[in-house]
Write a protein that holds these residues in place. Structure first.
Motif, short mmCIF file in Angstrom:
data_model
loop_
_atom_site.label_atom_id
_atom_site.label_comp_id
_atom_site.label_asym_id
_atom_site.label_seq_id
_atom_site.Cartn_x
_atom_site.Cartn_y
_atom_site.Cartn_z
N ILE A 65 1.78 2.59 5.50
CA ILE A 65 2.24 1.48 4.51
C ILE A 65 3.19 2.22 3.64
CG2 ILE A 65 1.09 0.10 2.45
CD1 ILE A 65 0.09 -0.50 5.33
N SER A 66 4.13 1.31 3.10
CA SER A 66 5.13 1.48 2.03
C SER A 66 5.79 2.70 2.89
CB SER A 66 4.45 1.61 0.86
OG SER A 66 5.45 1.93 -0.17
N ALA A 67 6.18 3.72 2.02
CA ALA A 67 7.07 4.73 2.39
C ALA A 67 6.56 5.30 3.73
CB ALA A 67 6.88 5.83 1.31
N GLY A 68 5.15 5.24 4.11
CA GLY A 68 4.90 5.53 5.60
C GLY A 68 5.45 4.65 6.67
N ALA A 69 5.93 3.58 6.19
CA ALA A 69 6.50 2.60 7.08
C ALA A 69 7.70 2.95 7.57
CB ALA A 69 6.17 1.11 6.68
N LEU A 70 8.45 3.38 6.43
CA LEU A 70 10.05 3.78 6.65
C LEU A 70 10.00 5.13 7.61
CD1 LEU A 70 12.96 3.85 5.70
CD2 LEU A 70 12.43 5.34 3.94
N ILE A 71 8.97 5.97 7.45
CA ILE A 71 9.05 7.22 8.13
C ILE A 71 8.65 6.93 9.78
CG2 ILE A 71 7.49 9.46 8.65
CD1 ILE A 71 7.08 9.55 5.44
N SER A 72 7.63 5.70 9.93
CA SER A 72 7.49 5.19 11.32
C SER A 72 8.46 4.94 11.86
CB SER A 72 6.18 4.21 11.13
OG SER A 72 5.21 4.94 10.43
N ALA B 202 4.34 -3.32 4.30
CA ALA B 202 4.15 -3.57 2.91
C ALA B 202 5.10 -2.51 2.14
CB ALA B 202 2.70 -3.67 2.73
N ALA B 203 6.25 -2.53 2.59
CA ALA B 203 7.18 -1.56 2.08
C ALA B 203 7.96 -1.75 0.72
CB ALA B 203 8.11 -1.12 3.30
N THR B 204 7.57 -2.97 -0.02
CA THR B 204 8.58 -3.29 -1.03
C THR B 204 8.14 -2.09 -2.15
OG1 THR B 204 9.01 -4.99 -2.69
CG2 THR B 204 6.41 -4.66 -1.97
N PRO B 205 9.14 -1.69 -2.99
CA PRO B 205 8.96 -0.74 -4.03
C PRO B 205 8.33 -1.35 -5.12
CG PRO B 205 11.14 -1.19 -3.81
CD PRO B 205 10.61 -2.01 -2.68
N VAL B 206 7.44 -0.60 -5.97
CA VAL B 206 6.68 -0.96 -7.00
C VAL B 206 6.91 0.27 -8.09
CG1 VAL B 206 5.10 -2.39 -5.97
CG2 VAL B 206 4.61 -0.20 -6.21
N GLN B 207 6.62 -0.04 -9.28
CA GLN B 207 6.77 1.12 -10.34
C GLN B 207 5.39 0.75 -11.20
OE1 GLN B 207 9.65 0.46 -13.29
NE2 GLN B 207 9.83 -1.63 -13.09
N ILE B 208 4.95 1.94 -11.46
CA ILE B 208 3.63 2.07 -12.33
C ILE B 208 3.96 1.91 -13.73
CG2 ILE B 208 1.58 3.52 -12.62
CD1 ILE B 208 2.10 2.76 -9.68
N GLY B 209 3.18 0.83 -14.16
CA GLY B 209 3.33 0.51 -15.59
C GLY B 209 2.24 1.27 -16.66
N GLU B 210 2.28 0.90 -17.85
CA GLU B 210 1.04 1.51 -18.86
C GLU B 210 -0.10 1.06 -18.20
OE1 GLU B 210 2.17 0.33 -22.63
OE2 GLU B 210 4.04 1.46 -22.62
N GLY B 211 -1.01 1.81 -18.18
CA GLY B 211 -2.43 1.77 -17.71
C GLY B 211 -2.62 1.87 -16.41
N GLU C 177 13.16 -5.83 7.31
CA GLU C 177 13.40 -6.18 6.05
C GLU C 177 12.17 -6.94 5.41
OE1 GLU C 177 17.99 -7.17 5.61
OE2 GLU C 177 17.13 -8.34 6.84
N ALA C 178 11.44 -7.80 6.34
CA ALA C 178 10.42 -8.58 5.83
C ALA C 178 9.18 -7.99 5.47
CB ALA C 178 9.93 -9.54 7.00
N MET C 179 9.29 -6.40 5.66
CA MET C 179 8.39 -5.74 5.13
C MET C 179 8.62 -5.23 3.59
SD MET C 179 7.62 -2.96 8.19
CE MET C 179 6.90 -3.50 9.99
#
Length: 502
Positions: free
Chosen positions: A136-143, A159-168, A201-203
């Motif tokens: 998943i995510s970064a693992g999909a790019l490696i694959s 499911a490789a869309t980037p996300v960022q961790i917010g507060e909490g 791209e759809a990932m």
């Protein structure tokens, strides 16, 4: 005439009876396709009529029948400590060898995944990614960067869309610029290995539609069957033996299973963001304390050790190069010049800027990730917050140590006395004492106090030590106490202190 009329009436009655039958025959004729025309296709898997059928698994590329076989397990988070290890393993392979990545990950750092992706695309060896059971995510790019993708039963990929961790700890979407950057990276990686770029791209981007497979508005994650049917994966394998069988190669007699070295494991630990901030703070604090009270070397040794660990960890994970080390050294020298020869300001400001820049650059991989992408993804703001927080903590701790240490037994022993032994020369012999009557008297610094020197009191020069760091020659000082033949002084404030000493 009468007979002709009857014949016309009978023909009209037959025509009225035949009209519904003729209408039915005409309708059936219109519904039939023309000669040679194919019937309309049924709705495809995506729900739209006329959607293309899945192409099926991709043909296997040539798999070497000889040569060494290396299997590397990739599990957990893709972090900066993993990339140098895999880069080393890939570089050690030769033509005719086989490298298998047994991957099970929910993702991790994009810059680490990009470093692994680049190494796989440059590899001379035949690479196989065994999704066992998820990439998943970064693992999909490696694959997608591997020559062959094998899926285990129940595998998932995407499911490789980037996300960022917010507060909490909650995940938040990133800016469009970051999504666009990752979409291009995924497409380029897939096409480099002969796979469909639109599926990659759809990932990443939910706005990308793949007819028959994924509709607009939904992020693509493939299961094992879909990955095979749409040509993303080549084979299916439930075990390692099944994998080699599906690749058309007998079970190897010997399989190399490398592990990260001690240095790589240590770098993985030292590059943790929290520990990096602690090492930065302790390193700079140790150097400042040594400059404030030179002689014993303990604080300097601790500070240099912490900074060495910080730069070692980030150098191994390919973040800090020799340029960052040189920039930090120049900044430290300029700060030392400002502390030892104060009053110029420019060296101190330039040194602080060099130190902050070196630490900031050591936290980012700007070679693979552009500055604007790093900013919108939140990596650059987090790095800035970490460096600024460390500098602020260093300044606060340094001020606290300068004020509190001279008043404690431990501080007087390791800070004040060490500074006297290391700097003052030609003081009164051991056992002599400064007159107690000098306490609370006002005088003038006859020399710079750094922190030791001489002060003028009642018409004579006395060995003195500044309680709170540097005092410029000619400044008014007040005696706090007398110790060991010397007086401890503090810069006198205007007003109340002068009235008290008058």
């Amino acid at each position: 005439m009468t007979g002709l009329w009857r014949l016309l009436e009978q023909a009209a009655r037959w025509a009225r009876r035949a009209t519904p039958l003729l209408a039915l025959l005409a309708t059936m004729a219109l519904c039939l396709p023309a000669r040679g025309e194919a019937a309309a296709p049924a709705a495809g898997p995506g729900g739209a009529a006329g959607a293309p059928a899945p192409p099926g698994p991709r043909p296997l590329p040539p798999i070497p029948g000889a040569g060494k076989v290396t299997v590397v397990a990739i599990s957990g988070t893709i972090d900066l400590g993993l990339s140098p290890f895999l880069e080393r393993v890939v570089a050690a392979q030769g033509e005719g060898d086989l490298l298998v990545l047994d991957i099970s990950t929910l993702g991790g750092r994009i810059d680490a995944a990009l470093a692994i992706r680049d190494a796989l695309l440059r590899a001379r060896v035949r690479t196989v990614c065994w999704v066992n059971p998820r990439a998943i995510s970064a693992g999909a790019l490696i694959s997608l960067a591997c020559d062959v993708i094998a899926v285990a039963p129940g595998a998932t990929l995407g499911a490789a869309t980037p996300v960022q961790i917010g507060e909490g700890g909650e995940m938040k979407p990133v800016a469009e610029k970051v999504v666009s950057y990752m979409r291009k990276e995924m497409r380029a990686t897939a096409e480099a290995k002969g796979r469909r770029g639109d599926i990659a791209e759809a990932m990443v981007d939910a706005d990308v539609e793949v007819p028959g497979l994924d509709e607009k508005g939904k992020l693509l994650t493939l299961d094992g069957a879909q990955a095979l049917a749409w040509g993303v994966a080549e084979v299916q394998a439930g075990s390692e033996a099944d994998l080699f069988g599906a690749l058309g190669r007998p079970q190897p007699a010997e399989i190399i299973r490398p592990r990260p070295s001690f240095a790589e494991e240590l770098a993985r630990f030292l590059s943790d963001p929290t520990l990096s901030g602690v090492l930065m703070t302790l390193g700079m604090l140790g150097i400042l304390l040594e400059l404030y009270a030179p002689g014993h070397g303990i604080s300097l040794a601790v500070g240099l050790s912490c900074l060495a660990l910080f730069f070692f960890g980030h150098h191994v994970v390919k973040l800090a190069g020799w340029e960052e080390l040189a920039l930090f050294a120049v900044g430290a020298i300029l700060i030392a010049v400002e502390i030892l020869v104060p009053g110029h300001i420019v060296p101190g400001v330039a040194g602080a800027a060099c130190v902050a820049s070196a630490l900031l650059l050591s936290l980012l991989d700007l070679e693979r990730v552009p500055v604007d992408v790093a900013w919108h993804a939140g990596w650059l703001p987090r790095a800035l917050a970490s460096v600024c927080g460390s500098l602020a903590a260093t300044a606060a701790l340094a001020v606290g140590a300068a004020r509190i240490a001279p008043r404690t037994r431990f501080g007087r022993r390791f800070v004040l006395d060490a500074a006297i032994r290391g700097v003052a020369v030609g003081g009164p012999p051991e056992g002599s004492a400064a007159p107690a009557s000098l306490v609370d008297r006002l005088g003038t610094a006859a020399t710079d106090l750094r922190p030791s020197g001489k002060v003028a009191l009642d018409g004579r020069r006395v060995e003195a030590l500044s309680e709170l760091g540097y005092v410029e020659a000619g400044a008014r000082v007040r005696v706090i106490r007398a110790e060991g033949g010397r007086v401890i002084v503090r810069a006198a404030a205007r007003g109340a202190d002068e009235e008290r000493g008058a």
